[in-house]
Design a protein around this motif. Sequence first.
Motif, mmCIF file in Angstrom:
data_model
loop_
_atom_site.group_PDB
_atom_site.id
_atom_site.type_symbol
_atom_site.label_atom_id
_atom_site.label_comp_id
_atom_site.label_asym_id
_atom_site.label_seq_id
_atom_site.Cartn_x
_atom_site.Cartn_y
_atom_site.Cartn_z
ATOM 1 N N TYR A 39 29.741 36.484 11.035
ATOM 2 C CA TYR A 39 29.748 37.744 10.294
ATOM 3 C C TYR A 39 29.167 37.564 8.909
ATOM 4 O O TYR A 39 28.438 38.392 8.390
ATOM 5 C CB TYR A 39 31.179 38.279 10.161
ATOM 6 N N TYR A 298 32.174 42.774 6.802
ATOM 7 C CA TYR A 298 32.478 42.434 8.190
ATOM 8 C C TYR A 298 33.976 42.616 8.359
ATOM 9 O O TYR A 298 34.727 42.536 7.380
ATOM 10 C CB TYR A 298 32.035 41.003 8.534
ATOM 11 N N PHE A 430 24.337 43.232 12.615
ATOM 12 C CA PHE A 430 25.392 44.044 13.219
ATOM 13 C C PHE A 430 24.774 45.042 14.180
ATOM 14 O O PHE A 430 23.771 45.678 13.867
ATOM 15 C CB PHE A 430 26.183 44.766 12.134
ATOM 16 N N THR A 434 28.467 49.616 15.030
ATOM 17 C CA THR A 434 29.648 48.803 15.290
ATOM 18 C C THR A 434 29.777 47.724 14.224
ATOM 19 O O THR A 434 28.936 47.604 13.334
ATOM 20 C CB THR A 434 29.548 48.059 16.639
ATOM 21 N N GLU A 436 30.148 44.518 15.329
ATOM 22 C CA GLU A 436 29.949 43.283 16.098
ATOM 23 C C GLU A 436 28.576 42.720 15.784
ATOM 24 O O GLU A 436 27.634 43.463 15.554
ATOM 25 C CB GLU A 436 29.992 43.585 17.605
ATOM 26 N N GLU A 438 25.045 40.615 16.629
ATOM 27 C CA GLU A 438 24.150 40.338 17.742
ATOM 28 C C GLU A 438 22.985 39.513 17.185
ATOM 29 O O GLU A 438 22.756 39.489 15.978
ATOM 30 C CB GLU A 438 23.640 41.632 18.371
#
Lengths: 511, 286
Positions: A39, A298, A430, A434, A436, A438
């Motif tokens: 993050y 994050y 991110f 979201t 999360e 990637e």
Amino acid sequence: MMKVEAPDCNYGGTMKAIEAVDELTVKFTLCSPDPAFPYKIAGDSFAILDADYLNETGGDSNKISEAPVGTGPYKLKEWKRGESITYEAFADYWGEKAKTPTAVLRWSKEAAQRLLELQSGNADGISNVGPDDFETVEKDSGLKLIEVPAANIFYIGFNNTIPPFDDDRVRLAFAYGIDRQRIVDDYYPRGSVVATSFVPTSFAVGASPNVPWHEYNPEKAKELLKEAGKENLEVTLTYRDVVRGYLPNPGVVAQEIQAQLKEIGVNVKIEVKESGAFLDSVTAGKEAFYLLGWGADYPDATNFLDYHFGPENKQFGKPYDDIVALLKEGASTADLAKRQAAYDKVNELLKRYVPMIPVAHGGSALAYRADVEGAHANPVSALVFAVMAPPRDTFVYVQNAEPISLYCADESDGETFTACAQIYETLLRFKLGTAEVEPALAESYESNADLTEWTFKLRPGVKFHNGATLDANDVVATMAAQWDAKNPNHKGRTGSFEYWTAYFGSFLNAP
Amino acid sequence: MIRRLLRNRSAQVGLIITSLIVLTAIFADIIAPYAYDQQIRQPGLRRRSPPCIHLLGCDRNKPQLLMGLDSNFRDLFSRVVYGSRLSLQIGFLTTGAAILIGTLLGAIAGYAGGWIDNIIMRVMDVLLAFPSLLLAIAIVSVLGPGLINTLLAVAIVSIPVYARVVRSSVLSVKEMDYITASRALGASSARILFLRILPNSLTPTIVAGTLGIATAILDAAGLSFLGLGAQPPTPEWGLMLGEERNSVFNAPHLVFFPGVAIMITVLGFNLLGDGLRDAMDPRRRV
């Protein structure tokens, strides 16, 4: 192949080594486990720059802002200072190219002005819809409202080294004297909640609902002030007149606090400061009593607690050693129960010391014209202009302040990140809408079992705007410029590289 | 002359408006139903509530709010009423100070002539060369925001006008026979200047001063609007406008009433000033 390494782990930081293993592999070695490392590295401060370009500019924020070179879907066309930033699509972008050939970033401090721009069709999207305008946008069929989850905190900060706030009783009295419920009920839009802890309750760990903040109790506040011999206190409250999700009505809330504190016999003078100067002053520990907030980078407690109450942060005056120790404990394991136990203790201590008063987690919203495809709101990261597709040649976005520079390694301000994020890219990013991560510039990544070694495989064939190709040395050079105080490119704008120190502690070779 | 003034239509209107405002300022405590920083909190009463006037059929169970509530639950009417006090103080104080200093400078410049005149008037020219609000902003930026500093800034920028007016009237009379006579009788320079020459500049100064009050109020409101003048929660009209500038569309009463207050006050002083000028100008005698 470049390698930067700390001689040992006693220099005050948590980064041990950054190494280009081969042309497309970079390895980060940490001194202690860090579950949040992916993050952190996805933050806009750690966007990758071309090593040669970095050497040419010497890491000088002013020079980089003139002609920024990144790998992003857009490159800078022109920054008319005080007016607008124009981007044009980058033809050699490695991924899906920008949907709209030109994107324009503008700014206006006034919520009414931004809304007017949107309604009149001069803008395709705007940030921070005024809290009283939510309904207006929803009733207008030509517009759409996208609410942003409240992953933020608005707090009233104190500096425990500046009188009268060096007296614990004064800070505690203020905590009793502020009716947080009233502030949220009266001045915040829907979707906002009163803060019980510094960390939003939606996070896996960090918030402690079983350690609620001090109840509003003006009588007790008066007693405490009397006990401290600080009756008829005169203090100055500073803030910046910038609208944020955590503080949609800065001036009005400042006056509400002024009115509330008057009831416990404290006379408050309100002083508005220019945003950049205010942040610099807070960071340097020069503001005694101020309104500020924090939006998540994050979704982890470390982002809120470690940044603010870590050993490097001077904004609340002298850091509290017991809190610092507990934070280290909370960040060094992936076991949620153990982490929560540490954070419960942190919240107890925050409640006792009152370095700040957590007031609210503010709900906010963006608004777009209804025909903009790809319109989104990101809970923790900057907007991605490249996916916005209005049925026009240009996407125009109006936010609430001008970016400070276009070299975000040495910035900490959301408006500036929005400007940088279109030009630069990070190893991980991110996912839209979201919190999360990637893969982005790194195709894949892995860590060893105890979360201290993180290896990133870079995407081959990524081009910078200046034609250079991305390799592992670029990553090491970018990070070294921030980490190593003796690096010739360790310059930036103020040289404070706030995110680096907040995430990884002290600089290497710090003076 | 007063009769002439009273016969002048614009002066009549101006005089009525300004007297009303002066009375409002003096009796603000009696007129305003609430204190300017008092929050009115009642169940069901939302901040930024629109005006509620019982005579016009507003529910009698609700408190009467002639101009509605502002963003901080305060009665806008009370704030506008108290604001008149501030605006008038600003107007009179700054104009008074500017007239005092300007008259002195202008009189010295006109009477002494030569290099003294040159120096004083060139400095005045420089001051006049700047747009007054811009210069005031520069001064406040140096001194720091606040009401007192705003007063200083506005006073400083309005000095040159009076210096010019006084200097020109001094120049026009200083070569007259009665001055020479006075000098021949042995009167001192100071006596001649203050007792024989200056009274001649009284009329133009009063006219310029009345119009100057209007400008001073506007300038001070402008500075406060920009956040450089009065600081919250002071009920300064310009500040009230500035704070609520985002409410133009969703709570227009918050900007309407302070704006109207500024407009009426400035209009009053401008009309009065025009009327005075007409009444005192010998060439315009009807």
